[in-house]
Design a protein around this motif. Structure first.
Motif, mmCIF file in Angstrom:
data_model
loop_
_atom_site.group_PDB
_atom_site.id
_atom_site.type_symbol
_atom_site.label_atom_id
_atom_site.label_comp_id
_atom_site.label_asym_id
_atom_site.label_seq_id
_atom_site.Cartn_x
_atom_site.Cartn_y
_atom_site.Cartn_z
ATOM 1 N N LEU A 37 0.833 -1.201 0.000
ATOM 2 C CA LEU A 37 0.000 0.000 0.000
ATOM 3 C C LEU A 37 0.868 1.250 0.000
ATOM 4 N N LEU A 85 -1.881 -5.152 6.597
ATOM 5 C CA LEU A 85 -2.402 -3.811 6.888
ATOM 6 C C LEU A 85 -1.726 -3.222 8.121
ATOM 7 N N TYR A 101 -6.009 4.547 0.724
ATOM 8 C CA TYR A 101 -4.663 4.151 0.326
ATOM 9 C C TYR A 101 -4.688 3.702 -1.138
ATOM 10 N N GLN A 102 -3.530 3.670 -1.739
ATOM 11 C CA GLN A 102 -3.376 3.154 -3.098
ATOM 12 C C GLN A 102 -2.720 1.782 -3.018
ATOM 13 N N MET A 103 -3.342 0.801 -3.674
ATOM 14 C CA MET A 103 -2.837 -0.574 -3.635
ATOM 15 C C MET A 103 -2.099 -0.915 -4.934
ATOM 16 N N PRO A 122 -2.262 1.806 -9.562
ATOM 17 C CA PRO A 122 -2.856 1.633 -8.230
ATOM 18 C C PRO A 122 -4.378 1.477 -8.280
ATOM 19 N N LEU A 139 -8.014 1.758 -1.953
ATOM 20 C CA LEU A 139 -8.467 0.899 -0.861
ATOM 21 C C LEU A 139 -8.818 1.783 0.318
#
Length: 201
Positions: A122, A158, A173-175, A195, A198
């Motif tokens: 993340l 996480l 968040y960016q996954m 990305p 999330l």
């Protein structure tokens, strides 16, 4: 009485007369300290300067794009693999992990060994917030023809990658996902997807 006028002849080189005041070719000593950071010609650099020179880190390898905690995201060069992630859009902030799947599509034949799962990490504010979970060192066989896809599981932790490993704060968040395959011949193939947003609630 006859007076004789003495004629003194200086046969000593001028630089010899300067021995007591700085040496031949050197500026005379004034009793004042030298300017900070400057050393006489030919003198060894100060100890602090030598330590600073030896402590310099080498330039980062432009081919090393593995996610590093707190560092900006760096994507690998384009290759034959395309990754499409399938993950939930929202996960409870109290959950230990986020799970999904990744479709790996090859645009050229790829035959080699890779990890059994895709790496997940993340990013927040453009910097890596979590690192991929450790995987079994034993790889699995990857055999993809051009245009063929392979579905692999993917799990992301996480917890913050910073010391302490605290849970991530609620927010967006960016996954990203990554897959690496070592072909039977040739250089390793690394692909990165994302990305995808999330939300931790």
């Amino acid at each position: 009485m006859v007076r004789y006028r003495s004629k003194l002849v200086c046969a000593v080189p001028l630089c010899a007369l300067a021995v007591g005041i700085g040496g031949c070719g050197s500026p005379a000593s004034t009793g004042e300290p030298a300017a900070p950071g400057l050393s006489p010609a030919g003198a060894a650099p100060p100890e602090a300067a030598r330590k600073e020179q030896t402590a310099m880190e080498p330039a980062p390898d432009p081919n090393d794009t593995a996610p590093r905690c707190g560092q900006p995201v760096r994507a690998p060069a384009a290759g034959p693999l395309t990754l499409t992630g399938r993950f939930p859009a929202t996960v409870a902030a109290t959950a230990p992990t986020v799970s999904g799947t990744v479709d790996v599509t090859s645009h050229a034949p790829v035959h080699g060994v890779g990890a059994p799962r895709a790496d997940v990490f993340l990013v927040v504010n453009g910097r890596v917030a979590t690192e991929p979970m450790p995987q079994d060192a034993v790889g699995v066989r990857w055999d993809l023809a051009a245009g063929q896809s392979k579905k692999v599981p993917a799990d992301g932790v996480l917890a913050a990658c910073e010391p302490g490993g605290d849970r991530l704060s609620p927010g967006t968040y960016q996954m990203y996902v990554r897959v690496a395959v070592t072909p039977d011949d040739g250089a390793p193939v690394t692909a990165q997807g994302g990305p995808w947003p999330l939300e931790l609630s």
